[in-house]
Every structure is written in structure tokens, then in C-alpha cells.
Design a protein around this motif. Structure first.
Motif, PDB file in Angstrom:
ATOM      1  N   ARG A  48       0.644  -1.289  -0.222  1.00 14.44           N
ATOM      2  CA  ARG A  48      -0.183   0.165   0.049  1.00 14.44           C
ATOM      3  C   ARG A  48       1.304   1.382   0.216  1.00 14.44           C
ATOM      4  N   VAL A  49       1.148   2.153  -0.700  1.00 14.40           N
ATOM      5  CA  VAL A  49       1.077   3.631  -0.731  1.00 14.40           C
ATOM      6  C   VAL A  49       1.090   4.637   0.846  1.00 14.40           C
ATOM      7  N   GLY A  50      -0.758   4.231   0.866  1.00 13.54           N
ATOM      8  CA  GLY A  50      -1.368   4.783   1.967  1.00 13.54           C
ATOM      9  C   GLY A  50      -0.985   6.232   2.974  1.00 13.54           C
ATOM     10  N   VAL A  51      -0.652   7.434   2.079  1.00 12.00           N
ATOM     11  CA  VAL A  51      -0.390   7.983   1.096  1.00 12.00           C
ATOM     12  C   VAL A  51      -1.876   9.420   1.388  1.00 12.00           C
ATOM     13  N   HIS A  52      -2.906   8.538   1.653  1.00 15.65           N
ATOM     14  CA  HIS A  52      -4.037   9.555   1.227  1.00 15.65           C
ATOM     15  C   HIS A  52      -5.247  10.575   2.596  1.00 15.65           C
ATOM     16  N   ASN A  53      -4.368  10.317   3.482  1.00 14.91           N
ATOM     17  CA  ASN A  53      -4.211  11.668   4.581  1.00 14.91           C
ATOM     18  C   ASN A  53      -3.652  12.435   4.314  1.00 14.91           C
ATOM     19  N   ASP A  54      -2.057  13.063   3.916  1.00 17.41           N
ATOM     20  CA  ASP A  54      -0.687  13.409   3.764  1.00 17.41           C
ATOM     21  C   ASP A  54      -2.258  14.113   2.939  1.00 17.41           C
ATOM     22  N   SER A  55      -1.093  15.660   3.366  1.00 13.28           N
ATOM     23  CA  SER A  55      -1.587  16.926   2.814  1.00 13.28           C
ATOM     24  C   SER A  55      -1.288  17.322   1.960  1.00 13.28           C
ATOM     25  N   PHE A  56       0.333  16.817   1.802  1.00 10.88           N
ATOM     26  CA  PHE A  56       1.522  17.084   0.771  1.00 10.88           C
ATOM     27  C   PHE A  56       2.493  15.763   0.387  1.00 10.88           C
ATOM     28  N   ASN A  57       2.318  15.188  -0.516  1.00 11.24           N
ATOM     29  CA  ASN A  57       2.278  13.507  -0.239  1.00 11.24           C
ATOM     30  C   ASN A  57       3.112  13.457  -1.892  1.00 11.24           C
ATOM     31  N   ILE A  58       3.682  12.029  -2.000  1.00 11.60           N
ATOM     32  CA  ILE A  58       4.186  11.749  -3.324  1.00 11.60           C
ATOM     33  C   ILE A  58       3.655  12.131  -4.496  1.00 11.60           C
ATOM     34  N   ILE A  59       2.450  11.926  -4.316  1.00  8.48           N
ATOM     35  CA  ILE A  59       1.709  12.379  -5.793  1.00  8.48           C
ATOM     36  C   ILE A  59       1.753  14.114  -5.934  1.00  8.48           C
ATOM     37  N   HIS A  60       1.531  14.583  -4.680  1.00 10.62           N
ATOM     38  CA  HIS A  60       1.422  16.097  -5.030  1.00 10.62           C
ATOM     39  C   HIS A  60       2.548  16.411  -5.415  1.00 10.62           C
ATOM     40  N   LYS A  61       4.048  15.276  -4.989  1.00 15.31           N
ATOM     41  CA  LYS A  61       5.359  16.196  -5.226  1.00 15.31           C
ATOM     42  C   LYS A  61       5.294  15.904  -6.862  1.00 15.31           C
ATOM     43  N   ARG A  62       4.908  14.545  -7.607  1.00 13.81           N
ATOM     44  CA  ARG A  62       4.977  14.648  -8.873  1.00 13.81           C
ATOM     45  C   ARG A  62       4.278  14.791  -9.394  1.00 13.81           C
ATOM     46  N   LEU A  63       2.732  15.240  -9.280  1.00 11.34           N
ATOM     47  CA  LEU A  63       2.621  16.975 -10.164  1.00 11.34           C
ATOM     48  C   LEU A  63       2.144  18.084  -9.722  1.00 11.34           C
ATOM     49  N   ALA A  64       3.569  18.173  -9.143  1.00 15.30           N
ATOM     50  CA  ALA A  64       4.236  19.555  -8.920  1.00 15.30           C
ATOM     51  C   ALA A  64       3.648  20.265 -10.585  1.00 15.30           C
ATOM     52  N   GLY A  65       3.336  21.844  -9.641  1.00 11.36           N
ATOM     53  CA  GLY A  65       3.010  22.338 -11.183  1.00 11.36           C
ATOM     54  C   GLY A  65       2.705  23.364 -10.240  1.00 11.36           C
TER      55      GLY A  65
END
Length: 236
Positions: A48-65
């Protein structure tokens, strides 16, 4: 459902299990009562990635712009040829849209109690070019959206269009993938997204190029729209 109906359903389920054995999609072991799609062991061992509760996570970083992402979630890490990744591949390429829908339903059940879907107005699947959808017979992202909708009762709005087919992304780096997907998505009707909080859904997030292309299309049509993202898999 009355007691007799419950007994009859259990009997029919057992009979169906004999004729068409229910097996775990990961390890192929026979499923027992109470197990669905995944056995308890594989469900526990899922990476599991398990970051859905984080306000800024690895997915946010990947989609940063320039376009903010409100919330971001992925169910498990997608390692090529890993048994969990093979579930998504079967759902996508082996004419098993129901599997994509079922996996999405399971994930939605898992994160809904944490409030991930609160305040979201609609689910928007990443579109396929019409020819690819015709050839495959379905869009797996639409099946994922449908599975989430079954849990959340949120509407699914296929408001994004893919104007042209893009060439394969497999051997491209992150920048080339982004260039390859720029300006190929558009919004069918800007009034459907005006001021709304949209959940973009797809099967796997790799570099994020496709997701960014869709986000750019939405933002261009209406900068006031809020965007969250969800995928089943996330490349490490």
C-alpha cells in the motif's frame, strides 16, 4: 433479505464456486466465505501507498506545477510483473472491465471513512481516444470511476475529450511524456466543471504526464475548478 433467502443465496454461491471456482487475483488460491477478489493474506501483504491522508505527499510532488492538487491517493505501488500490478494489466488488456470496477470499489471502501471523498462534486475518468476505446471495448478509467461511484454515490462525468492518439509512452522520460500528452485533452462543456471539485481517476500514475495533461485542460477551461486525483497503482 429473509433467512430462507440468505440460505438459498449461500447455497447458490457455493454451487457457483464449485462450477466456477473463485480464486484470489494475486495468488490464485481459492477464496473462502468473506473474501472477495483478494484472499486475506494478499490483502494484508499488498504494498500500500497509504498517503491519502497526507496534505502533501509523493503524488502531489510528482504532479507539482502551476495547478494545485487538493487531495491525492493511490492504492498500491505498481512494480512491473508484480502480482498486484498484473491485476491492473488483466483489467486493462484482458477484457476484464469488471475487475477494474471491483478493485476501485474495494479501494473506495477503504479510504471513504477517512473523508477522502468529502466535498468532491464529481468523478472524471481519464479519457481514451475513441479508436482505442472501440478496439478495447471499454475505458478502464471509466470502470474505476464507476466502482468509486458505487461507494460514494458521486456522479461520473466523462467531461474530458482526447483529441488525438498519442504515441507510446513506454520508452519516454518524464519530460518527453509530458510533451507527448500536451494539448491532446479538452473539456467538452466548461459549464459542467465551473467552480466544482473534480476527482480525476486513472489506473496507474507513472510520471504523471497524462494526469497533468488533463489537469491543464480543466484549468484552461475553468481556473476556479478544484482537482483531486486517485489511481489504483503508483510506480515507485
Amino acid at each position: 433479505m429473509g433467512r430462507r433467502a440468505e440460505i438459498a443465496k449461500a447455497w447458490l454461491d457455493d454451487l457457483a464456486g464449485v462450477i466456477f471456482p473463485r480464486v484470489c487475483e494475486v495468488c490464485s488460491r481459492s477464496l473462502t466465505h468473506g473474501e472477495d477478489t483478494l484472499c486475506l493474506y494478499c490483502h494484508t501483504e499488498m504494498p500500500r501507498v497509504g498517503v491519502h491522508n497526507d496534505s502533501f505527499n509523493i503524488i502531489h510532488k510528482r504532479l507539482a506545477g502551476n495547478i494545485p492538487v487538493e487531495r491525492a491517493a493511490s492504492w498500491f505501488y505498481y512494480y512491473r510483473d508484480n502480482p498486484f500490478a498484473l491485476m491492473i494489466q488483466r483489467a486493462k488488456y484482458n477484457s476484464r472491465p469488471a475487475l477494474a470496477k471491483r478493485l476501485a470499489t474495494m479501494y473506495a471502501h477503504e479510504i471513504a471513512p477517512d473523508g477522502f471523498f468529502d466535498g468532491i462534486d464529481a468523478i472524471v475518468p481519464i479519457p481514451l481516444h475513441w479508436f482505442k476505446k472501440f478496439r478495447r471495448g471499454y475505458n478502464q478509467s471509466e470502470e474505476i470511476a464507476s466502482g468509486i461511484a458505487a461507494v460514494t454515490n458521486l456522479p461520473v462525468e466523462a467531461g474530458l475529450l482526447k483529441a488525438r492518439r498519442h504515441s507510446t509512452q513506454t520508452r519516454r522520460n518524464a519530460y518527453d511524456r509530458w510533451l507527448n500528452t500536451r494539448h491532446i485533452f479538452s473539456v467538452a462543456d466548461a459549464s459542467l466543471i465551473a467552480g466544482r471539485h473534480l476527482l480525476l481517476v486513472d489506473d496507474v500514475l507513472t510520471t504523471g504526464a497524462t494526469m497533468l495533461g488533463c489537469m491543464e485542460a480543466i484549468h484552461a477551461a475553468d481556473p476556479s475548478a478544484k482537482i483531486s486525483v486517485l489511481t489504483l497503482g503508483l510506480t515507485h
